[in-house]
Design a protein around this motif. Sequence first.
Motif, mmCIF file in Angstrom:
data_model
loop_
_atom_site.group_PDB
_atom_site.id
_atom_site.type_symbol
_atom_site.label_atom_id
_atom_site.label_comp_id
_atom_site.label_asym_id
_atom_site.label_seq_id
_atom_site.Cartn_x
_atom_site.Cartn_y
_atom_site.Cartn_z
ATOM 1 N N LEU A 1 -8.165 -0.390 3.654
ATOM 2 C CA LEU A 1 -8.141 -0.931 5.305
ATOM 3 C C LEU A 1 -5.824 -0.608 5.411
ATOM 4 O O LEU A 1 -6.289 -0.611 7.110
ATOM 5 N N ASN A 2 -5.018 -0.884 5.316
ATOM 6 C CA ASN A 2 -4.262 -0.513 5.648
ATOM 7 C C ASN A 2 -3.372 0.887 5.837
ATOM 8 O O ASN A 2 -3.137 1.050 7.159
ATOM 9 N N ALA A 3 -3.872 1.885 4.974
ATOM 10 C CA ALA A 3 -3.328 3.573 5.281
ATOM 11 C C ALA A 3 -4.163 3.331 6.418
ATOM 12 O O ALA A 3 -3.908 4.406 7.427
ATOM 13 N N TYR B 1 3.717 6.769 7.879
ATOM 14 C CA TYR B 1 3.331 5.282 7.899
ATOM 15 C C TYR B 1 3.654 4.231 9.021
ATOM 16 O O TYR B 1 4.651 4.084 8.554
ATOM 17 N N ASN B 2 2.992 3.378 9.877
ATOM 18 C CA ASN B 2 3.536 2.837 10.922
ATOM 19 C C ASN B 2 4.251 1.208 10.165
ATOM 20 O O ASN B 2 4.166 0.378 10.580
ATOM 21 N N GLY B 3 4.326 1.117 8.478
ATOM 22 C CA GLY B 3 4.537 0.212 7.790
ATOM 23 C C GLY B 3 5.797 -0.520 8.673
ATOM 24 O O GLY B 3 7.083 0.090 9.018
ATOM 25 N N MET B 4 5.943 -2.256 7.992
ATOM 26 C CA MET B 4 6.752 -2.837 8.499
ATOM 27 C C MET B 4 6.847 -4.285 7.487
ATOM 28 O O MET B 4 5.692 -4.259 7.370
ATOM 29 N N ALA B 5 7.441 -4.688 6.927
ATOM 30 C CA ALA B 5 7.958 -6.220 6.671
ATOM 31 C C ALA B 5 7.856 -7.317 6.772
ATOM 32 O O ALA B 5 8.112 -6.954 8.467
ATOM 33 N N THR C 1 0.806 -1.096 -0.151
ATOM 34 C CA THR C 1 -0.244 -0.357 0.120
ATOM 35 C C THR C 1 0.982 1.156 0.157
ATOM 36 O O THR C 1 0.634 2.058 -0.048
ATOM 37 N N LEU C 2 1.956 1.251 1.156
ATOM 38 C CA LEU C 2 2.855 2.408 0.418
ATOM 39 C C LEU C 2 3.714 2.677 -0.064
ATOM 40 O O LEU C 2 3.622 3.441 -1.306
#
Length: 544
Positions: free
Chosen positions: A183-185, A206-210, A144-145
């Motif tokens: 949903l992710n965003a 954005y607190n994204g993580m692999a 998403t990011l």
Amino acid sequence: MKKIYIAALTLAAVLPVAAQDTYESARLLGSDLNGTARYVGMGGAMDALGADLSTISTNPAGIGLFRHSAVNVSFGLVSQQDAKKFDGLSTTNMSFDQAGFVYSVRSGRNSFVNFAFNYHKSRNFDQILSAANKLRDVSSNLITLEKHDRGVYQLDLDKNGYYVGYEGNSDKMSLAYSQLDDLNANTLYDDEVYEEGGKEQTWAVYNGMAADAFTFDRAHRGWISDFDFNLSGNVNDRFYWGVTVGIHDVRYRGYSEYSEGLRFLNGDDGGLLNYGDKREINGSGIDIKAGIIFRPVEESPFRIGLSAATPTWYRLTTSNVTRLENLSALGDRYDSKTGEWYFQPDGEINNSYDFRFYTPWKFGVSLGHTVGRELAIGAGFEYSDYGASQNRINDGRYYDSYYDTYYDRSHTDNLMKQHTERTLKGVCTFKVGAELKPVPEFAVRLGYNFLTAAYQKDGVRDVTLQSNGVSYASTYDYTNWEGTHRITAGLGYKLGGMNIDLAYQYSGTNGKFYPLQPNLTGTVDATSVSMKRHQVLLTLGYTF
């Protein structure tokens, strides 16, 4: 993992028109080898031999070989090998597969006109698919990011304070911004407040993580039921013709759970993101099939069959409910206590939309030969270009003043059509079968049926397309299935006008499963999956 209770759905009725994507619609292409036990036991290689109700949908001229009226009903068991029960769906299920009749009327000394109706289950969706594997530098939330970073869309707040993927710098939502992206965003973006020039400013982080691994389970349920109406004939016992009008009833339901195990850069456990998705497809379609069978040499029983089927013109409704359950160390700006985010905090939203789908044409050629009354041999070949199927967008209705009536309009989703042409290909079906009668009352049957792969080996579910099919997507996963091998056997017993037939079928196909699009970020390796199915089929019939 316990079942995720579905609670949140996004983008409800944002767009007035919609279409499916290639992989979702591909469920409706093709058919199982199913019908009467005699037809299945011979691998479906009866299109030129005829005189079986199941040929009504493959070569309608086969009904023209009936010289007596008959009625059949078929049912049995279908069992999936190497699978575990999921979402209440067992690996073994009962199935009502066929029921029909033919009414034969003599029109001359060696000529007949026949009327027939047949129901059969052309697709049995009951299937459980499970997969698990490692991931590297990728996750659903990072895709998403990445789509934002690549300029596929621009994430920004709308007037209600929710993140939306906009088309460039416009106020128009991008068609590449899917329900899953939404949903992710809105779950994983966090607002950080800082001071600049004496004023408080808000910065979205954005607190994204692999993820380092995933698990996936899906239970498919439902069927496509075919209701075929046939008119056929026999001219001097040498030329046979037939036309069938088919009505297809679609009832599909799938529930999936996808879980990602997240990791911090230092290797520490980052918790889980769990996605639950329920999708239904319901509707109907219509097609027309025509065929001929002829004996080129009058003194020989050798027969040649030719057939063609129009596209099935489907009018369908799809609906889904999707939930992201945040059990990770990622921030949740809406409900940090429960880890659940609702697009509208006051309740659940259900999304449903109408679309059309047109399957490709299908063509067939077949051969049949009998030796006395003891041996029958059949072979067949069918071809259909799956890449020519069309996902279509509804344009609403228009009024024709001349005829004083309303008509529905639709147009092809051209971007998705190009994707379909790149992803799907022409499919061939090869059939061969034989029936031996050591005594007139008893028959032994064997058959083999092979369906070539429908998917290109490098096919990808492209989630960056500016297409309605992407906008309404609620999952990222896809499977490129290979060819399907079907091995069949059967027995038959006839006593007077009664007949009892039993068939066994084994079908097996392998595939490559991808939980995420592999060429966007990180490494997504294919996971090998298989679909192995056993069927036992019983047919009861009466000829009069």
